[in-house]
Design a protein around this motif. Structure first.
Motif, PDB file in Angstrom:
ATOM      1  N   ALA A 131     -57.016  45.254  25.907  1.00  0.00           N
ATOM      2  CA  ALA A 131     -56.765  43.827  25.655  1.00  0.00           C
ATOM      3  C   ALA A 131     -56.868  43.544  24.160  1.00  0.00           C
ATOM      4  O   ALA A 131     -57.601  44.190  23.442  1.00  0.00           O
ATOM      5  CB  ALA A 131     -57.770  42.977  26.422  1.00  0.00           C
ATOM      6  N   ASP A 132     -55.993  42.514  23.639  1.00  0.00           N
ATOM      7  CA  ASP A 132     -56.102  42.102  22.247  1.00  0.00           C
ATOM      8  C   ASP A 132     -57.426  41.387  22.036  1.00  0.00           C
ATOM      9  O   ASP A 132     -57.757  40.445  22.768  1.00  0.00           O
ATOM     10  CB  ASP A 132     -54.956  41.161  21.878  1.00  0.00           C
ATOM     11  N   GLY A 133     -58.163  41.839  21.040  1.00  0.00           N
ATOM     12  CA  GLY A 133     -59.429  41.178  20.748  1.00  0.00           C
ATOM     13  C   GLY A 133     -60.376  41.348  21.915  1.00  0.00           C
ATOM     14  O   GLY A 133     -60.448  42.378  22.578  1.00  0.00           O
ATOM     15  N   SER A 134     -61.059  40.277  22.184  1.00  0.00           N
ATOM     16  CA  SER A 134     -62.025  40.313  23.283  1.00  0.00           C
ATOM     17  C   SER A 134     -61.305  40.425  24.615  1.00  0.00           C
ATOM     18  O   SER A 134     -60.219  39.901  24.807  1.00  0.00           O
ATOM     19  CB  SER A 134     -62.873  39.032  23.243  1.00  0.00           C
ATOM     20  N   ASP A 136     -62.370  39.066  27.145  1.00  0.00           N
ATOM     21  CA  ASP A 136     -62.670  37.837  27.882  1.00  0.00           C
ATOM     22  C   ASP A 136     -61.490  36.900  27.825  1.00  0.00           C
ATOM     23  O   ASP A 136     -60.876  36.716  26.778  1.00  0.00           O
ATOM     24  CB  ASP A 136     -63.897  37.136  27.281  1.00  0.00           C
ATOM     25  N   VAL A 137     -61.131  36.303  28.942  1.00  0.00           N
ATOM     26  CA  VAL A 137     -60.031  35.348  29.011  1.00  0.00           C
ATOM     27  C   VAL A 137     -60.537  34.055  29.627  1.00  0.00           C
ATOM     28  O   VAL A 137     -61.543  34.037  30.351  1.00  0.00           O
ATOM     29  CB  VAL A 137     -58.843  35.893  29.835  1.00  0.00           C
ATOM     30  N   PHE A 138     -59.813  32.967  29.298  1.00  0.00           N
ATOM     31  CA  PHE A 138     -60.152  31.678  29.891  1.00  0.00           C
ATOM     32  C   PHE A 138     -59.699  31.652  31.346  1.00  0.00           C
ATOM     33  O   PHE A 138     -58.676  32.252  31.712  1.00  0.00           O
ATOM     34  CB  PHE A 138     -59.481  30.543  29.111  1.00  0.00           C
ATOM     35  N   SER A 139     -60.466  30.933  32.139  1.00  0.00           N
ATOM     36  CA  SER A 139     -60.154  30.868  33.569  1.00  0.00           C
ATOM     37  C   SER A 139     -59.431  29.588  33.950  1.00  0.00           C
ATOM     38  O   SER A 139     -59.171  29.358  35.140  1.00  0.00           O
ATOM     39  CB  SER A 139     -61.451  30.980  34.384  1.00  0.00           C
ATOM     40  N   PRO A 166     -52.692  25.164  27.191  1.00  0.00           N
ATOM     41  CA  PRO A 166     -52.463  26.215  28.186  1.00  0.00           C
ATOM     42  C   PRO A 166     -53.299  27.458  27.873  1.00  0.00           C
ATOM     43  O   PRO A 166     -52.842  28.374  27.183  1.00  0.00           O
ATOM     44  CB  PRO A 166     -50.963  26.481  28.061  1.00  0.00           C
ATOM     45  N   SER A 167     -54.517  27.478  28.376  1.00  0.00           N
ATOM     46  CA  SER A 167     -55.446  28.557  28.043  1.00  0.00           C
ATOM     47  C   SER A 167     -55.745  29.489  29.213  1.00  0.00           C
ATOM     48  O   SER A 167     -56.331  30.562  29.014  1.00  0.00           O
ATOM     49  CB  SER A 167     -56.765  27.947  27.535  1.00  0.00           C
ATOM     50  N   THR A 171     -56.671  35.040  26.074  1.00  0.00           N
ATOM     51  CA  THR A 171     -57.847  35.299  25.255  1.00  0.00           C
ATOM     52  C   THR A 171     -57.969  34.199  24.214  1.00  0.00           C
ATOM     53  O   THR A 171     -57.043  33.400  24.000  1.00  0.00           O
ATOM     54  CB  THR A 171     -57.736  36.662  24.557  1.00  0.00           C
ATOM     55  N   ALA A 172     -59.090  34.175  23.534  1.00  0.00           N
ATOM     56  CA  ALA A 172     -59.303  33.164  22.497  1.00  0.00           C
ATOM     57  C   ALA A 172     -58.277  33.308  21.380  1.00  0.00           C
ATOM     58  O   ALA A 172     -57.777  32.312  20.842  1.00  0.00           O
ATOM     59  CB  ALA A 172     -60.720  33.286  21.939  1.00  0.00           C
ATOM     60  N   VAL A 173     -57.935  34.561  21.021  1.00  0.00           N
ATOM     61  CA  VAL A 173     -56.950  34.780  19.972  1.00  0.00           C
ATOM     62  C   VAL A 173     -55.599  34.222  20.387  1.00  0.00           C
ATOM     63  O   VAL A 173     -54.881  33.585  19.604  1.00  0.00           O
ATOM     64  CB  VAL A 173     -56.834  36.281  19.640  1.00  0.00           C
ATOM     65  N   GLU A 174     -55.241  34.425  21.653  1.00  0.00           N
ATOM     66  CA  GLU A 174     -53.961  33.914  22.131  1.00  0.00           C
ATOM     67  C   GLU A 174     -53.938  32.391  22.131  1.00  0.00           C
ATOM     68  O   GLU A 174     -52.922  31.764  21.778  1.00  0.00           O
ATOM     69  CB  GLU A 174     -53.683  34.448  23.541  1.00  0.00           C
ATOM     70  N   VAL A 175     -55.025  31.756  22.505  1.00  0.00           N
ATOM     71  CA  VAL A 175     -55.085  30.297  22.522  1.00  0.00           C
ATOM     72  C   VAL A 175     -54.990  29.745  21.098  1.00  0.00           C
ATOM     73  O   VAL A 175     -54.260  28.780  20.835  1.00  0.00           O
ATOM     74  CB  VAL A 175     -56.366  29.806  23.215  1.00  0.00           C
ATOM     75  N   LEU A 176     -55.719  30.361  20.165  1.00  0.00           N
ATOM     76  CA  LEU A 176     -55.663  29.896  18.778  1.00  0.00           C
ATOM     77  C   LEU A 176     -54.272  30.089  18.189  1.00  0.00           C
ATOM     78  O   LEU A 176     -53.750  29.217  17.479  1.00  0.00           O
ATOM     79  CB  LEU A 176     -56.697  30.648  17.936  1.00  0.00           C
ATOM     80  N   THR A 177     -53.684  31.240  18.481  1.00  0.00           N
ATOM     81  CA  THR A 177     -52.330  31.483  17.976  1.00  0.00           C
ATOM     82  C   THR A 177     -51.356  30.447  18.515  1.00  0.00           C
ATOM     83  O   THR A 177     -50.512  29.909  17.786  1.00  0.00           O
ATOM     84  CB  THR A 177     -51.860  32.898  18.360  1.00  0.00           C
TER      85      THR A 177
END
Length: 562
Positions: A131-134, A136-139, A166-167, A171-177
């Motif tokens: 996985a990219d970065g952590s 952990d993903v948002f649920s 849309p989280s 992952t947190a990186v994907e949400v920030l991006t």
């Protein structure tokens, strides 16, 4: 003992007690508020006192119990070794001692020759991508709750208060991006292509294409690519073919870029070309943006107009209604005609020009008779009009190569250009001829022909039935004050008799009018005479004559009304 020296600093009080026979000195003046106290020298030590005497020893008491043993004292020093005794018999061998520590490794010997490389083993299966970065993903997705505060509008990247971020599953990186990078399509701000010239022959013109595109993803380093395609306007969109492409550097927008393209056009082209601009960038999620423009050769009718000037001006042109090129004295029918032709399509030549008067063809400019292929003025003097009153109308037609090709009757027809012959003489004449009611037309013609601004008021008026609601003012000249001259008023007979003649203007003195030779009278009506003007037009004119000579002073206004 050495002297003691103390250096004083600050503002405190310092006390120094010196030994006997010592000296205290101060190295500097005391600071303000500093007090120095010095004690006297110490005296000599006195003699020791006498020791007290000891009393007699009492009897010994009974021995008390033995106290607990005190701690062992420290071992005394070892004495010197005694002499070695004779060796005893050898005892049995003792047990083997423990193995001593391994000594350091010796130096490595030289490496042996490398053996042959064995065959490569089969590649193992690729493990799953991490996985990219952590990991952990948002649920779930989140509705943004950051209301405005104090007029300050808050946001989370591109998301505003109340937006759903849309989280879920990201992952947190994907949400920030996703919040801070908004990828959108580029924008075409302009796209155009020039039109080719229309021509009566087959041509291969070159047109210029221009375009401007905004790179909306420039901060993300997007690079744009454009493609230009072309088809005939009569073809379907599936017929588009690529004629040009260009790629631009990352982050660049496009402002006023151009290219050229050659076309093949038939003679008298009826169709053109449609060009399509396609724009893409290299960012994931964007599409292809398009715009179209048509390049069409256009035919425009030639311009044509007719203007006219009178060949000769009326001699009766002083103040009043007078004469102009479009409103003339009756009979003044000769005109200089100009036909202005303006070719609006440079690739199509003029082939013939025709002039019509009142619907009849009177002049043709064709091959060998002065026709020009482009812009040109055609002139003609018309001196063949027979009528001397009424209206005369002119019109021109122009042929060109296109109208000839299309079998049209003409390429362009002008609007009407016309003039009216509607002005009649109105005369105040001083003459020595003494006309009477039985005078001939020839005698009256002599007076009429003598009329000029030097001997009276010679003007024109624009009606055949009246002088108008306000009448007319006529101005006398010096000849009216001559003892040899009578003063005449001459006008078109169809107007009828004069009702008023006033000396001094419309509010002046009324003159008495009467038929010749009735009395009383200031002026006699002589009757009607057939007179011809300078343009050959003959009409019936009514004549009034002053009864006496030297009838009026010069520069006097004579008002007449019908």
């Amino acid at each position: 003992m050495s002297d003691v020296t103390v250096t004083l600093q600050g503002s405190n009080t310092v006390t120094v007690t010196s030994p006997t026979n010592s000296t205290v000195s101060v190295s500097s003046a005391p600071a303000p508020g500093l007090t120095i106290t010095t004690q006297g020298v110490r005296g000599p030590k006195g003699a020791d006192g006498t020791a007290a005497s000891q009393g007699a020893t009492g009897p010994a008491g009974a021995a008390g119990p033995t106290g607990a043993a005190g701690p062992t004292g420290a071992a005394g020093a070892t004495g010197p070794s005694g002499p070695t005794g004779p060796a005893g018999t050898t005892g049995p061998a003792g047990a083997a001692g423990a193995t001593g520590a391994t000594g350091p490794a010796g130096a490595t010997g030289p490496a042996g020759a490398a053996g042959a490389t064995g065959p490569a083993g089969a590649a193992g299966a690729t493990g799953p991508a991490g996985a990219d970065g952590s990991d952990d993903v948002f649920s779930q997705d989140y509705v943004l709750n950051i209301p405005d505060e104090g007029g300050v509008k808050k946001s989370f990247g591109k998301y505003l208060n109340g937006d759903t971020v849309p989280s879920n599953g990201k992952t947190a990186v994907e949400v920030l991006t996703g919040a801070f990078v908004d990828i959108v399509d580029p924008t075409i701000t302009s796209f155009s292509v020039t039109d080719p010239d229309y021509s009566a022959s087959a041509t291969t013109p070159t047109v210029t294409l221009s375009w401007s595109v905004t790179n909306n993803n420039a901060p993300a380093g997007a690079a744009l690519t454009i493609v230009i395609k072309r088809k005939l306007t009569t073809q379907s969109d599936s017929s588009y073919t690529q004629v040009y492409t260009e790629s631009y550097s990352a982050g660049a927008s496009i402002s006023g870029d151009t290219t050229t393209n050659s076309q093949t056009l038939s003679a008298f082209p009826t169709s053109g070309f449609k060009y399509k601009l396609e724009v893409t960038d290299d960012q994931t999620g964007t599409g292809t943006i398009t715009d179209e423009d048509t390049s069409q050769a256009s035919y425009n009718d030639p311009g044509v107009s007719v203007s006219l000037d009178r060949v000769t001006n009326s001699s009766f042109t002083d103040s009043g209604t007078g004469e102009s090129d479009t409103n003339r004295e009756v009979g003044n029918n000769d005109s200089d005609i100009t036909i202005a032709v303006d070719r609006q399509t440079s690739g199509v030549n003029i082939t013939e020009v025709r002039l019509y008067r009142s619907g009849s063809l009177i002049k043709t400019f064709g091959s060998g008779t002065g026709v020009q292929p482009g812009d040109h003025d055609y002139t003609f003097q018309d001196t063949t009009i027979s009528n001397t009153t009424g209206v005369v109308t002119y019109k021109a037609q122009v042929d060109d190569e296109k109208s000839d090709n299309d079998s049209s009757s003409y390429a362009k027809e002008s609007s009407n250009s016309l003039f009216y012959m509607n002005r009649y003489p109105l005369l105040l004449v001083a003459s020595s001829t003494a006309l009477i009611d039985t005078s001939s037309d020839n005698d009256a013609q002599d007076v009429f022909d003598d009329a000029s601004t030097s001997n009276g008021h010679a003007t024109l008026y624009d009606g055949t039935e009246s002088f108008g609601s306000s009448g007319k003012d006529l101005i006398t000249e010096s000849d009216s004050n001559s003892i040899s001259n009578y003063t005449y008023i001459i006008y078109k007979a169809s107007i009828g008799d004069l009702l008023n003649v006033k000396q001094g203007g419309s509010t002046g003195i009324n003159l008495t009018l009467n038929d010749y030779a009735d009395t009383p009278a200031d002026m006699w009506k002589l009757g009607d005479f057939n007179l011809e003007n300078s343009f050959g037009h003959t009409d019936s004119y009514r004549i009034y004559r002053s009864v006496a000579t030297k009838a009026f002073n010069p520069s006097l206004t004579i008002f007449i009304d019908d």
